[in-house]
Design a protein around this motif. Structure first.
Motif, PDB file in Angstrom:
ATOM      1  N   MET A  26       5.630-131.381 149.290  1.00  0.00           N
ATOM      2  CA  MET A  26       5.106-131.218 147.980  1.00  0.00           C
ATOM      3  C   MET A  26       4.267-129.728 148.282  1.00  0.00           C
ATOM      4  N   MET A  27       4.545-128.731 147.487  1.00  0.00           N
ATOM      5  CA  MET A  27       3.646-127.454 147.597  1.00  0.00           C
ATOM      6  C   MET A  27       3.485-126.889 146.312  1.00  0.00           C
ATOM      7  N   GLU A  28       2.170-126.469 146.052  1.00  0.00           N
ATOM      8  CA  GLU A  28       1.794-125.652 145.057  1.00  0.00           C
ATOM      9  C   GLU A  28       2.594-124.318 145.140  1.00  0.00           C
ATOM     10  N   PRO A  29       2.728-123.623 143.798  1.00  0.00           N
ATOM     11  CA  PRO A  29       3.439-122.228 143.872  1.00  0.00           C
ATOM     12  C   PRO A  29       2.690-121.340 144.672  1.00  0.00           C
ATOM     13  N   ALA A  30       3.556-120.343 145.466  1.00  0.00           N
ATOM     14  CA  ALA A  30       3.018-119.492 146.233  1.00  0.00           C
ATOM     15  C   ALA A  30       2.046-118.539 145.016  1.00  0.00           C
ATOM     16  N   ASP A  31       1.102-118.062 145.890  1.00  0.00           N
ATOM     17  CA  ASP A  31       0.248-116.885 145.215  1.00  0.00           C
ATOM     18  C   ASP A  31       0.479-115.536 145.225  1.00  0.00           C
ATOM     19  N   GLY A  32       0.790-114.829 144.293  1.00  0.00           N
ATOM     20  CA  GLY A  32       1.305-113.469 144.097  1.00  0.00           C
ATOM     21  C   GLY A  32       2.698-113.341 143.688  1.00  0.00           C
ATOM     22  N   GLU A  33       3.441-112.494 144.349  1.00  0.00           N
ATOM     23  CA  GLU A  33       4.689-112.120 144.064  1.00  0.00           C
ATOM     24  C   GLU A  33       5.385-111.919 145.349  1.00  0.00           C
ATOM     25  N   LYS A  34       7.075-112.110 145.432  1.00  0.00           N
ATOM     26  CA  LYS A  34       7.495-111.763 146.588  1.00  0.00           C
ATOM     27  C   LYS A  34       7.241-110.262 147.123  1.00  0.00           C
ATOM     28  N   LEU A  35       7.234-110.172 148.379  1.00  0.00           N
ATOM     29  CA  LEU A  35       6.729-108.819 149.059  1.00  0.00           C
ATOM     30  C   LEU A  35       7.741-107.906 148.653  1.00  0.00           C
ATOM     31  N   THR A  36       9.202-108.139 148.724  1.00  0.00           N
ATOM     32  CA  THR A  36      10.138-107.282 148.485  1.00  0.00           C
ATOM     33  C   THR A  36      10.059-106.648 146.997  1.00  0.00           C
ATOM     34  N   ARG A  37       9.426-107.512 145.980  1.00  0.00           N
ATOM     35  CA  ARG A  37       9.017-106.722 144.753  1.00  0.00           C
ATOM     36  C   ARG A  37       8.012-105.784 144.651  1.00  0.00           C
ATOM     37  N   THR A  38       7.061-106.375 145.541  1.00  0.00           N
ATOM     38  CA  THR A  38       5.861-105.534 145.706  1.00  0.00           C
ATOM     39  C   THR A  38       6.183-104.076 146.444  1.00  0.00           C
ATOM     40  N   LEU A  39       6.979-104.285 147.349  1.00  0.00           N
ATOM     41  CA  LEU A  39       7.203-103.235 148.207  1.00  0.00           C
ATOM     42  C   LEU A  39       8.050-102.223 147.437  1.00  0.00           C
ATOM     43  N   LEU A  40       9.253-102.667 146.654  1.00  0.00           N
ATOM     44  CA  LEU A  40      10.114-101.548 145.964  1.00  0.00           C
ATOM     45  C   LEU A  40       9.326-100.965 144.951  1.00  0.00           C
ATOM     46  N   ARG A  41       8.432-101.707 144.233  1.00  0.00           N
ATOM     47  CA  ARG A  41       7.583-101.047 142.939  1.00  0.00           C
ATOM     48  C   ARG A  41       6.666-100.042 143.652  1.00  0.00           C
ATOM     49  N   GLY A  42       6.156-100.475 144.911  1.00  0.00           N
ATOM     50  CA  GLY A  42       5.153 -99.346 145.580  1.00  0.00           C
ATOM     51  C   GLY A  42       5.784 -98.069 146.035  1.00  0.00           C
ATOM     52  N   LEU A  43       7.285 -98.381 146.209  1.00  0.00           N
ATOM     53  CA  LEU A  43       7.761 -96.872 146.728  1.00  0.00           C
ATOM     54  C   LEU A  43       8.288 -96.019 145.628  1.00  0.00           C
ATOM     55  N   LEU A  44       8.209 -96.479 144.069  1.00  0.00           N
ATOM     56  CA  LEU A  44       8.508 -95.822 143.130  1.00  0.00           C
ATOM     57  C   LEU A  44       8.106 -94.447 143.056  1.00  0.00           C
ATOM     58  N   PRO A  45       8.561 -93.353 142.737  1.00  0.00           N
ATOM     59  CA  PRO A  45       7.626 -92.081 142.752  1.00  0.00           C
ATOM     60  C   PRO A  45       6.498 -91.938 141.997  1.00  0.00           C
ATOM     61  N   GLY A  46       5.407 -91.573 142.459  1.00  0.00           N
ATOM     62  CA  GLY A  46       4.299 -91.438 141.447  1.00  0.00           C
ATOM     63  C   GLY A  46       3.463 -92.843 141.529  1.00  0.00           C
ATOM     64  N   VAL A  47       3.833 -93.860 142.009  1.00  0.00           N
ATOM     65  CA  VAL A  47       3.190 -95.227 142.179  1.00  0.00           C
ATOM     66  C   VAL A  47       2.555 -95.526 143.324  1.00  0.00           C
ATOM     67  N   TRP A  48       2.947 -94.917 144.531  1.00  0.00           N
ATOM     68  CA  TRP A  48       2.887 -95.391 145.850  1.00  0.00           C
ATOM     69  C   TRP A  48       1.240 -95.861 146.024  1.00  0.00           C
ATOM     70  N   PHE A  49       0.399 -94.528 145.623  1.00  0.00           N
ATOM     71  CA  PHE A  49      -0.942 -94.719 145.685  1.00  0.00           C
ATOM     72  C   PHE A  49      -1.532 -95.763 144.912  1.00  0.00           C
ATOM     73  N   MET A  50      -1.126 -96.386 143.999  1.00  0.00           N
ATOM     74  CA  MET A  50      -1.544 -97.490 143.081  1.00  0.00           C
ATOM     75  C   MET A  50      -1.473 -99.039 144.176  1.00  0.00           C
ATOM     76  N   HIS A  51      -0.507 -98.837 144.775  1.00  0.00           N
ATOM     77  CA  HIS A  51      -0.187 -99.993 145.754  1.00  0.00           C
ATOM     78  C   HIS A  51      -0.252 -99.891 147.195  1.00  0.00           C
ATOM     79  N   ARG A  52      -0.731 -98.811 147.474  1.00  0.00           N
ATOM     80  CA  ARG A  52      -0.733 -98.497 149.052  1.00  0.00           C
ATOM     81  C   ARG A  52      -1.721 -99.264 149.834  1.00  0.00           C
ATOM     82  N   ASP A  53      -3.012 -99.703 149.261  1.00  0.00           N
ATOM     83  CA  ASP A  53      -4.025-100.455 149.837  1.00  0.00           C
ATOM     84  C   ASP A  53      -3.544-101.803 149.622  1.00  0.00           C
ATOM     85  N   GLN A  54      -3.132-102.410 148.808  1.00  0.00           N
ATOM     86  CA  GLN A  54      -2.382-103.763 148.877  1.00  0.00           C
ATOM     87  C   GLN A  54      -1.435-103.889 149.771  1.00  0.00           C
TER      88      GLN A  54
END
Length: 220
Positions: A77-105
């Motif tokens: 039995m597991m609690e829901p994973a905290d956050g979101e899938k790294l695939t989604r975070t990575l793809l969003r971070g690679l969008l033009p103009g938004v990398w700087f917003m997600h780089r540190d994360q």
């Protein structure tokens, strides 16, 4: 991993809950009013010892908050994973103009991922063994069968290259190498990252005792 009815899962959990099948072997568990969402993972009996070793480790190895329901079926039995899938975070971070917003994360997430997997490997290192060439993964679907490369890979590489690789594998199999318990299916969609870059891992049911490089190959 056998199939089980939602009624059987409800009975094993021993609470007044609603159970909904998500995928094969995974069930969503909620209170009757829809609150307190958790997940029940049916664990393969062949991996019982690996699971018990994983949950006994006194270190953060990425497992969500959990409890074990022993018996048949074996349920984690597991609690829901905290956050979101790294695939989604990575793809969003690679969008033009938004990398700087997600780089540190993302930088923190990958750094924490390395530390988390490192703790798993370090805490479960127990002995060395001879390398089994048939356990090596060259590509997602191309494996080595015995001492012969799978035919799709053989066709791509050519006979000369295949012969050289097989010769090197035969030499490697004469040496003992370190082994540890590895996640065994370390794909980006099994890795969750929150806004602070903290890591949670799911789907440990492929865990096995092999060379640590297994996790690095899959994550790469």
């Amino acid at each position: 991993m056998g199939e089980h009815s939602t009624e059987a899962i409800q009975e094993r959990i021993g609470e007044s809950v609603d159970v909904t099948k998500v995928t094969r072997g995974v069930y969503e568990v909620t209170a009757p009013d829809g609150s307190n969402r958790r997940y029940a993972k049916i664990w393969p009996q062949r991996s019982r010892s690996e699971l018990k070793e994983l949950i006994s480790i006194d270190a953060d190895i990425g497992l969500p908050e959990h409890r074990l329901i022993d018996g048949d079926p074996l349920i984690l039995m597991m609690e829901p994973a905290d956050g979101e899938k790294l695939t989604r975070t990575l793809l969003r971070g690679l969008l033009p103009g938004v990398w700087f917003m997600h780089r540190d994360q993302l930088i923190r997430a990958f750094r924490n991922l390395g530390r988390t997997i490192g703790r798993l490997h370090t805490r479960t290192h127990s002995h060395d063994r001879f390398l089994d060439p048939s356990s090596l993964l060259f590509a997602k679907y191309d494996v080595i069968n015995g001492k012969t490369l799978a035919s799709p890979l053989q066709e791509i590489l050519g006979n000369a290259v295949v012969s050289r690789i097989e010769h090197q594998l035969s030499q490697l199999s004469a040496y003992k190498i370190p082994v540890s318990l590895v996640h065994g299916d370390l794909m980006l969609f099994h890795i969750y990252a929150n806004r602070d870059g903290d890591i949670t891992l799911i789907d440990f049911d492929a865990a096995k005792r092999v060379p640590c490089i297994d996790d690095l190959i899959r994550c790469g």
